[in-house]
Design an enzyme around this catalytic site. Structure first.
Site, PDB file in Angstrom:
ATOM      1  N   GLU A   1       3.857   4.166   6.188  1.00 48.41           N
ATOM      2  CA  GLU A   1       2.951   3.233   6.013  1.00 48.41           C
ATOM      3  C   GLU A   1       1.576   4.043   5.341  1.00 48.41           C
ATOM      4  O   GLU A   1       1.576   5.211   5.475  1.00 48.41           O
ATOM      5  CB  GLU A   1       2.339   2.898   7.426  1.00 48.41           C
TER       6      GLU A   1
ATOM      7  N   GLY B   1       0.712  -1.121  -0.008  1.00 48.45           N
ATOM      8  CA  GLY B   1      -0.141   0.046  -0.049  1.00 48.45           C
ATOM      9  C   GLY B   1       0.774   1.265   0.138  1.00 48.45           C
ATOM     10  O   GLY B   1       0.229   2.297  -0.627  1.00 48.45           O
TER      11      GLY B   1
ATOM     12  N   THR C   1      -1.684  -3.955  12.969  1.00 51.00           N
ATOM     13  CA  THR C   1      -0.507  -4.242  11.929  1.00 51.00           C
ATOM     14  C   THR C   1       0.825  -3.391  12.334  1.00 51.00           C
ATOM     15  O   THR C   1       1.815  -3.939  12.469  1.00 51.00           O
ATOM     16  CB  THR C   1      -0.736  -4.153  10.499  1.00 51.00           C
TER      17      THR C   1
ATOM     18  N   ASP D   1      -5.607  -0.181  -2.152  1.00 48.40           N
ATOM     19  CA  ASP D   1      -6.465  -0.932  -3.173  1.00 48.40           C
ATOM     20  C   ASP D   1      -7.644  -1.366  -2.441  1.00 48.40           C
ATOM     21  O   ASP D   1      -7.964  -1.310  -1.094  1.00 48.40           O
ATOM     22  CB  ASP D   1      -5.533  -2.248  -3.486  1.00 48.40           C
TER      23      ASP D   1
ATOM     24  N   ASP E   1      -5.110   1.793  10.488  1.00 53.27           N
ATOM     25  CA  ASP E   1      -6.738   1.624  10.717  1.00 53.27           C
ATOM     26  C   ASP E   1      -6.936   1.166  12.170  1.00 53.27           C
ATOM     27  O   ASP E   1      -7.093   2.046  13.055  1.00 53.27           O
ATOM     28  CB  ASP E   1      -7.128   0.499   9.728  1.00 53.27           C
TER      29      ASP E   1
HETATM   30  P1  IMP Z   1      -4.549  -2.302  10.718  1.00 53.03           P
HETATM   31  O1  IMP Z   1      -3.865  -3.424  11.218  1.00 53.03           O
HETATM   32  O2  IMP Z   1      -6.487  -2.553  10.958  1.00 53.03           O
HETATM   33  O3  IMP Z   1      -4.236  -0.993  11.035  1.00 53.03           O
HETATM   34  O4  IMP Z   1      -4.494  -2.392   9.293  1.00 53.03           O
HETATM   35  C1  IMP Z   1      -3.905  -1.577   8.296  1.00 53.03           C
HETATM   36  C2  IMP Z   1      -3.760  -2.370   7.087  1.00 53.03           C
HETATM   37  O5  IMP Z   1      -5.138  -2.513   6.520  1.00 53.03           O
HETATM   38  C3  IMP Z   1      -3.286  -1.043   6.076  1.00 53.03           C
HETATM   39  O6  IMP Z   1      -1.825  -1.050   5.982  1.00 53.03           O
HETATM   40  C4  IMP Z   1      -4.048  -1.325   4.664  1.00 53.03           C
HETATM   41  O7  IMP Z   1      -3.083  -2.187   4.089  1.00 53.03           O
HETATM   42  C5  IMP Z   1      -5.438  -2.002   5.192  1.00 53.03           C
HETATM   43  N1  IMP Z   1      -6.274  -0.788   5.199  1.00 53.03           N
HETATM   44  C6  IMP Z   1      -6.920  -0.381   6.291  1.00 53.03           C
HETATM   45  N2  IMP Z   1      -7.923   0.601   5.867  1.00 53.03           N
HETATM   46  C7  IMP Z   1      -8.145   0.508   4.637  1.00 53.03           C
HETATM   47  C8  IMP Z   1      -8.628   1.481   3.758  1.00 53.03           C
HETATM   48  O8  IMP Z   1      -9.413   2.295   3.955  1.00 53.03           O
HETATM   49  N3  IMP Z   1      -8.440   1.188   2.184  1.00 53.03           N
HETATM   50  C9  IMP Z   1      -7.410   0.367   1.903  1.00 53.03           C
HETATM   51  N4  IMP Z   1      -6.631  -0.304   2.686  1.00 53.03           N
HETATM   52  C10 IMP Z   1      -6.798  -0.234   4.090  1.00 53.03           C
HETATM   53 MG    MG Z   2      -0.497  -1.447   4.520  1.00 53.68          MG
END
Ligand code: IMP
Ligand code: MG
Length: 173
Positions: free
Chosen positions: A96, A41, A104, A156, A100
């Protein structure tokens, strides 16, 4: 088919990336940096950000997969591509696309911290605070956004839309 609503246009992204680059440059004056873009991403953001930083730097990619139900990450993260060099004593900036839930990034930052970098910071283009499960310190942040699923500028939906030059939201017709 869906329509795409523009969330953040190209010019706004470009000026924010310049500002982030300037801020990182000033904060790290005298340092040599290692930029660590998290694939896939952040490849577009990282390419622009790298060119906005006026310091000697190298790039080391990192990729991980987070298991979940597709839209939600579970916090169980598998490294699918690791750095090719040690980062001990180096000034590392993880790049990054979006924080979200924070699951991660928490895993990744903890993992990199065990490798004893001289400093370790996170630069994220987007943050969705409404979805936070684990708070993550974002040292350099582009935009705080509402709880919508964004595409474009590297992000994506089902591997598509990464090449959109702006950030958009998919809306049903
Ligand atoms: P987390 O572990 O929930 O913070 O996940 C983050 C990862 O989920 C990001 O690095 C993105 O790859 C993916 N992601 C989270 N939200 C979005 C979005 O709105 N659009 C696209 N990818 C997202
Ligand atoms: Mg990502």
């Amino acid at each position: 088919m869906s329509r795409i609503r523009t969330l953040i246009d190209e010019a706004t992204i470009a000026s924010k990336v310049k500002e982030l680059g300037k801020r990182i440059t000033e904060a790290h004056r005298g340092h040599e940096l290692v930029l660590v873009p998290v694939l896939k991403g952040s490849f577009v953001f990282a390419a622009d950000l790298a060119r906005a930083i006026d310091l000697p730097l190298s790039i080391e990619f990192f990729a991980c997969r987070s298991y979940g139900d597709g839209t939600e990450s579970s916090g169980v993260v598998q490294i699918t591509y690791d750095l090719t060099k040690p980062i001990e004593g180096k000034h590392v900036i993880v790049v990054e696309d979006i924080v979200d839930t924070g699951l991660t990034m928490t895993y990744l930052m903890e993992n990199l911290a065990t490798r004893k970098p001289g400093s370790l910071e996170l630069c994220a283009l987007l943050h969705k605070p409404a979805r936070t499960k684990v708070p993550v310190t974002i040292d350099h942040l582009g935009f705080t956004i509402e709880d919508v699923f964004v595409i474009g500028y590297g992000l994506d939906y089902g591997e598509k839309y990464r090449n959109l030059p702006y950030l958009g939201v998919l809306e049903p017709e």
